[in-house]
Scaffold this motif. Structure first.
Motif, PDB file in Angstrom:
ATOM      1  N   CYS A   1       0.816  -1.219   0.000  1.00  0.00           N
ATOM      2  CA  CYS A   1       0.000   0.000   0.000  1.00  0.00           C
ATOM      3  C   CYS A   1       0.847   1.265   0.000  1.00  0.00           C
ATOM      4  CB  CYS A   1      -0.927   0.018   1.205  1.00  0.00           C
ATOM      5  SG  CYS A   1      -0.056   0.022   2.790  1.00  0.00           S
ATOM      6  N   LYS A   2       2.118   1.119   0.373  1.00  0.00           N
ATOM      7  CA  LYS A   2       3.069   2.230   0.419  1.00  0.00           C
ATOM      8  C   LYS A   2       2.687   3.322   1.417  1.00  0.00           C
ATOM      9  CE  LYS A   2       5.385   1.842  -4.047  1.00  0.00           C
ATOM     10  NZ  LYS A   2       4.702   0.690  -4.647  1.00  0.00           N
ATOM     11  N   LEU A   3       1.796   3.012   2.349  1.00  0.00           N
ATOM     12  CA  LEU A   3       1.485   3.992   3.393  1.00  0.00           C
ATOM     13  C   LEU A   3       2.712   4.276   4.256  1.00  0.00           C
ATOM     14  CD1 LEU A   3      -2.082   2.932   4.610  1.00  0.00           C
ATOM     15  CD2 LEU A   3      -1.441   4.740   3.017  1.00  0.00           C
ATOM     16  N   CYS A   4       3.581   3.272   4.402  1.00  0.00           N
ATOM     17  CA  CYS A   4       4.798   3.466   5.192  1.00  0.00           C
ATOM     18  C   CYS A   4       5.683   4.540   4.572  1.00  0.00           C
ATOM     19  CB  CYS A   4       5.562   2.154   5.345  1.00  0.00           C
ATOM     20  SG  CYS A   4       5.988   1.345   3.780  1.00  0.00           S
ATOM     21  N   VAL A   5       5.618   4.681   3.249  1.00  0.00           N
ATOM     22  CA  VAL A   5       6.393   5.712   2.554  1.00  0.00           C
ATOM     23  C   VAL A   5       5.706   7.061   2.673  1.00  0.00           C
ATOM     24  CG1 VAL A   5       7.407   6.398   0.355  1.00  0.00           C
ATOM     25  CG2 VAL A   5       7.258   3.970   0.942  1.00  0.00           C
ATOM     26  N   GLN A   6       4.384   7.065   2.566  1.00  0.00           N
ATOM     27  CA  GLN A   6       3.630   8.320   2.576  1.00  0.00           C
ATOM     28  C   GLN A   6       3.702   9.042   3.919  1.00  0.00           C
ATOM     29  OE1 GLN A   6      -0.371   7.988   0.986  1.00  0.00           O
ATOM     30  NE2 GLN A   6       0.232   6.284  -0.328  1.00  0.00           N
ATOM     31  N   VAL A   7       3.824   8.291   5.020  1.00  0.00           N
ATOM     32  CA  VAL A   7       3.865   8.923   6.339  1.00  0.00           C
ATOM     33  C   VAL A   7       5.285   9.245   6.784  1.00  0.00           C
ATOM     34  CG1 VAL A   7       1.747   7.762   7.054  1.00  0.00           C
ATOM     35  CG2 VAL A   7       3.966   6.725   7.599  1.00  0.00           C
ATOM     36  N   CYS A   8       6.282   8.773   6.052  1.00  0.00           N
ATOM     37  CA  CYS A   8       7.678   8.939   6.466  1.00  0.00           C
ATOM     38  C   CYS A   8       8.140  10.378   6.265  1.00  0.00           C
ATOM     39  CB  CYS A   8       8.581   7.991   5.684  1.00  0.00           C
ATOM     40  SG  CYS A   8      10.337   8.169   6.113  1.00  0.00           S
TER      41      CYS A   8
END
Length: 452
Positions: free
Chosen positions: A263-270
């Motif tokens: 989902c790449k949420l880990c990238v979006q919140v970083c």
């Protein structure tokens, strides 16, 4: 162009975004709550400490002109700088100790750069909307709505920057004088220059540079990996469990896919814009935002949490000698600070003999020696000192033996010490002691009396 995945109910689908500026997605969760509560406490302490008054004066003040640091009832002078050395060393060793055990948690949870950057991002989200709305606004042509939002955002950023600069300067300039002079435009050029410089630096660092400051200018990010060992807990992606990654619907079992739904949420919140799934990277500040985001996704899909989490390669029992050395060094520095605090005197005494004349005989045939007594009051209130002489029989002081010194003041007193003697018949020198007493504190100073 790159692609990010956005969760929409049961389906994970891709949406194209531009590379370059990092649009930080807001996140909630365990580590975000810890950071926000901690940041609120730290920012409030930073702002409110200068407002504390003690005996009608600012309780915490570093007076650069007088080279003194006031801490409530204590006034530290340059000769007390050993405490600053001990404090800095304690801070360094404690930081190294925490880094060896938990990675860059200082950077992720308490570093001013991170605190102010996330604060500015919070302001941006309140005005411009979500990270996707903010991205769309940047791409949109300049219209009244965009001008109003951008102007409001930057106005608030500048206001926060100015408050930050004034608060920082209030630790060096008396708060009442600082604010009164600044808002009446009567501040000195030096003070005004520092306030403006600090405000501009805060605005640029937290509003524009953000992660670039951590990536390219902070030395800590460069040498932190040298302190890690196999047991250091850092934010890590469990590739064994997560790979192969791929999108899917909720409740749908897909063969040959791991738990990572990509989902790449880990990238979006970083805040640093990195992908933690690529392994340990020096840009990672261990803020835990990716952990919160991933745990939410795991909950939605019914998978176990901590696909991304704080973990070390080995158990804590395998800690290397570095952790213990940093811990021992921290304890030693703390012991040094305690020892300094227990032996510190709130006043200093100095005695110098008159070197132009060893002695003289007064009109009564008595031997006189002249001394200069220096008293330094290192407290925030007026002190009265009592002076006596020990080890010299028949000695008489020309002064009453009681001296008053204002707070932070250094005063010199010329004393004449007289002893009934017959210098023609006897040539001798005497060692004796000046005793200066203030309340329960006593300071002694050895000197010599010449009679021939």
């Amino acid at each position: 162009m790159s692609s990010k995945l956005i969760a929409d109910k049961d389906v994970i689908f891709q949406a194209p975004v531009d590379d370059g500026k990092i649009y930080i997605r807001e996140e909630t969760g365990k580590y975000q709550r810890i950071r926000r509560y901690l940041n609120v406490i730290l920012v409030l302490l930073f702002i409110l400490l200068p407002f504390i008054q003690y005996h009608g004066q600012q309780a915490i003040l570093f007076d650069v002109g007088e080279q003194t640091l006031t801490l409530f009832s204590i006034k530290l002078f340059p000769q007390d700088l050993i405490i600053f050395g001990l404090l800095f060393m304690l801070s360094a060793f404690a930081l190294f100790f925490v880094s060896v055990r938990y990675g860059r948690v200082w950077c992720g949870f308490t570093c001013p750069q991170t605190v102010w950057s996330l604060l500015f991002n919070w302001v941006e989200r309140r005005i411009e909307g979500t990270h996707n709305q903010s991205r769309a606004l940047d791409k949109a042509p300049w219209r009244p709505e965009k001008i109003i939002k951008k102007s409001a955002k930057h106005a608030l950023w500048l206001a926060i920057s100015l408050i930050t600069a004034l608060t920082f300067m209030s630790y060096f300039v008396p708060l009442r004088q600082l604010y009164s002079d600044f808002f009446t435009l009567s501040s000195s050029a030096l003070v005004m220059g520092w306030v403006m410089t600090l405000a501009v630096c805060t605005y640029l660092n937290a509003g524009w540079m953000r992660e670039k400051m951590c990536q390219h200018m902070c030395p800590y990010s460069r040498f932190q990996s040298a302190m890690f060992d196999a047991s250091t807990k850092v934010v890590t992606y469990d590739a064994t469990r997560g790979e192969n990654r791929g999108p899917r619907k909720r409740g749908q079992a897909v063969a040959n896919l791991g738990d990572c739904v990509d989902c790449k949420l880990c990238v979006q919140v970083c805040p640093a814009g990195i992908d933690i799934r690529d392994g340990l990277q020096y840009e990672c500040i261990n803020c835990g935002l990716c952990v919160d985001a991933c745990n939410k996704v795991m909950d939605k899909f019914g998978y176990a949490k901590e696909l991304i989490g704080f973990r070390g390669e080995k158990a804590a029992s395998s800690r290397g000698i570095g952790q213990w050395l940093y811990g021992v060094a921290s304890v030693v520095m703390l012991a040094g600070i305690v020892l300094w605090a227990t032996t510190w005197q709130s006043f200093e005494v100095g005695v110098i003999r008159d070197r132009q004349s060893l002695y003289r005989i007064n009109n009564d045939g008595m031997v006189e020696n002249t001394y200069t007594l220096t008293l330094l009051n290192k407290s925030s209130y007026t002190k009265t000192f009592d002076l006596t002489v020990a080890g010299l029989e028949g000695a008489t002081l020309s002064e009453a033996g009681t001296f008053t010194v204002e707070p932070g003041e250094k005063r010199n007193f010329v004393l004449t010490l007289t002893v009934d003697d017959e210098p023609e018949a006897k040539v001798s020198n005497f060692d004796f002691i000046f005793e200066v007493k203030q309340s329960k504190e006593v300071v002694t100073h050895e000197s010599m009396f010449y009679s021939g």
